[in-house]
Design a protein around this motif. Structure first.
Motif, PDB file in Angstrom:
ATOM      1  N   LEU A   1       0.829  -1.214   0.000  1.00 36.05           N
ATOM      2  CA  LEU A   1       0.000   0.000   0.000  1.00 36.05           C
ATOM      3  C   LEU A   1       0.856   1.253   0.000  1.00 36.05           C
ATOM      4  O   LEU A   1       0.595   2.205  -0.746  1.00 36.05           O
ATOM      5  CB  LEU A   1      -0.934  -0.001   1.214  1.00 36.05           C
ATOM      6  CG  LEU A   1      -2.233  -0.783   1.075  1.00 36.05           C
ATOM      7  CD1 LEU A   1      -2.977  -0.802   2.395  1.00 36.05           C
ATOM      8  CD2 LEU A   1      -3.108  -0.183  -0.029  1.00 36.05           C
ATOM      9  N   ARG A   2       1.888   1.274   0.843  1.00 34.80           N
ATOM     10  CA  ARG A   2       2.768   2.441   0.900  1.00 34.80           C
ATOM     11  C   ARG A   2       3.459   2.647  -0.433  1.00 34.80           C
ATOM     12  O   ARG A   2       3.545   3.765  -0.952  1.00 34.80           O
ATOM     13  CB  ARG A   2       3.790   2.273   2.020  1.00 34.80           C
ATOM     14  CG  ARG A   2       4.732   3.469   2.172  1.00 34.80           C
ATOM     15  CD  ARG A   2       6.010   3.293   1.404  1.00 34.80           C
ATOM     16  NE  ARG A   2       6.749   4.543   1.294  1.00 34.80           N
ATOM     17  CZ  ARG A   2       7.728   4.738   0.417  1.00 34.80           C
ATOM     18  NH1 ARG A   2       8.060   3.808  -0.435  1.00 34.80           N
ATOM     19  NH2 ARG A   2       8.349   5.906   0.381  1.00 34.80           N
ATOM     20  N   THR A   3       3.962   1.584  -1.035  1.00 40.35           N
ATOM     21  CA  THR A   3       4.674   1.697  -2.302  1.00 40.35           C
ATOM     22  C   THR A   3       3.736   2.155  -3.407  1.00 40.35           C
ATOM     23  O   THR A   3       4.098   2.993  -4.244  1.00 40.35           O
ATOM     24  CB  THR A   3       5.318   0.349  -2.681  1.00 40.35           C
ATOM     25  OG1 THR A   3       6.132  -0.107  -1.601  1.00 40.35           O
ATOM     26  CG2 THR A   3       6.200   0.495  -3.910  1.00 40.35           C
ATOM     27  N   ALA A   4       2.505   1.623  -3.428  1.00 38.59           N
ATOM     28  CA  ALA A   4       1.532   2.029  -4.443  1.00 38.59           C
ATOM     29  C   ALA A   4       1.170   3.499  -4.307  1.00 38.59           C
ATOM     30  O   ALA A   4       1.054   4.227  -5.298  1.00 38.59           O
ATOM     31  CB  ALA A   4       0.279   1.165  -4.340  1.00 38.59           C
ATOM     32  N   ALA A   5       0.996   3.947  -3.070  1.00 35.09           N
ATOM     33  CA  ALA A   5       0.564   5.325  -2.838  1.00 35.09           C
ATOM     34  C   ALA A   5       1.662   6.329  -3.131  1.00 35.09           C
ATOM     35  O   ALA A   5       1.408   7.408  -3.672  1.00 35.09           O
ATOM     36  CB  ALA A   5       0.089   5.481  -1.393  1.00 35.09           C
ATOM     37  N   VAL A   6       2.898   5.999  -2.791  1.00 35.06           N
ATOM     38  CA  VAL A   6       3.985   6.968  -2.872  1.00 35.06           C
ATOM     39  C   VAL A   6       4.852   6.767  -4.109  1.00 35.06           C
ATOM     40  O   VAL A   6       5.295   7.733  -4.732  1.00 35.06           O
ATOM     41  CB  VAL A   6       4.866   6.897  -1.602  1.00 35.06           C
ATOM     42  CG1 VAL A   6       6.030   7.875  -1.682  1.00 35.06           C
ATOM     43  CG2 VAL A   6       4.022   7.177  -0.365  1.00 35.06           C
ATOM     44  N   GLU A   7       5.095   5.517  -4.497  1.00 35.77           N
ATOM     45  CA  GLU A   7       6.027   5.242  -5.584  1.00 35.77           C
ATOM     46  C   GLU A   7       5.349   4.840  -6.887  1.00 35.77           C
ATOM     47  O   GLU A   7       5.987   4.831  -7.937  1.00 35.77           O
ATOM     48  CB  GLU A   7       7.003   4.126  -5.166  1.00 35.77           C
ATOM     49  CG  GLU A   7       7.668   4.329  -3.826  1.00 35.77           C
ATOM     50  CD  GLU A   7       8.641   5.493  -3.821  1.00 35.77           C
ATOM     51  OE1 GLU A   7       8.948   6.002  -4.917  1.00 35.77           O
ATOM     52  OE2 GLU A   7       9.088   5.894  -2.736  1.00 35.77           O
ATOM     53  N   GLY A   8       4.084   4.459  -6.822  1.00 38.04           N
ATOM     54  CA  GLY A   8       3.382   4.077  -8.038  1.00 38.04           C
ATOM     55  C   GLY A   8       3.021   2.606  -8.072  1.00 38.04           C
ATOM     56  O   GLY A   8       3.609   1.771  -7.370  1.00 38.04           O
TER      57      GLY A   8
END
Length: 220
Positions: free
Chosen positions: A29-36
């Motif tokens: 979730l963090r990677t999707a929200a911040v990194e794509g």
């Protein structure tokens, strides 16, 4: 229990475990929200690969070592805790402008940029981050050693069926991670705001550190 019934029962149990909130979901979730989304899926692929690695280890009997050897379990447990603490600390560091500037002024630009998007890093870094998060966790190994045998029907080839169950778990994980990534897309513009990104990094960093401390302090 027939092979079909065992496979269906395991799929249901694995699906419940997959959607349960935890470290893997927080990372994706963090990677999707911040990194794509692409990098989040690569991290998810790494997590699923870690599941396959533990499944293979359990199938070949290597995972049993963790169930009987306190020393082997503790070595892997401390390594996993240190890695999670490392990831969490870097996420938190990257959210404080003063610390980031100080690190760059002292020649530690890499420290602040470790978890930032860098074109030169490609997808390997995100894949490895997800893979190591899972592969270094001895609790996953013990889980596979104790959980998989319950779903292996009598007369089945233990190694092949164990690998099949691990593959089912990995596929379920990727499907779930795909849904998580898709869920963040309508909010992409809001999530890309600097204040929101800092909040997500701080929350995820705190989760990583909490999991790391829990792993480091727990006793068998």
């Amino acid at each position: 229990m027939t092979a079909t019934a065992a496979l269906l029962a395991f799929t249901l149990a694995a699906a419940i475990l997959t959607v349960t909130p935890g470290l893997d979901n927080a990372l994706v979730l963090r990677t999707a929200a911040v990194e794509g989304g692409r990098r989040a899926l690569l991290a998810g692929l790494g997590i699923s690969t870690g599941c396959l690695a533990w499944g293979a280890a359990a199938a070949f009997g290597l995972g049993s070592l963790l169930a009987v050897s306190t020393f082997a379990y503790d070595v892997l447990r401390i390594a996993a805790a240190a890695y999670l603490f490392y990831l969490g600390a870097r996420l938190l560091w990257n959210t404080w402008p003063g610390c980031r500037q100080a690190g760059q002024a002292g020649g530690s630009a890499l420290l602040a940029a470790e978890l930032s998007a860098r074109p030169a890093s490609g997808g390997a870094g995100w894949f490895m981050r997800g893979c190591l998060t899972n592969a270094l966790n001895p609790k996953i190994g013990v889980f596979y050693v104790t959980f998989l045998p319950q779903f292996i029907p009598a007369g089945a080839d233990v190694m092949r069926f164990s690998l099949l169950l691990a593959a089912v778990h990995a596929v379920l994980g990727m499907l779930w991670f795909g849904l998580l990534v898709a869920a963040t897309r309508p909010l992409a513009r809001w999530l890309s705001r600097p204040a929101v990104m800092r909040g997500l990094d701080r929350m995820t960093g705190a989760v990583f550190i909490a999991f790391g401390l829990k792993l480091a302090l727990e006793k068998r």
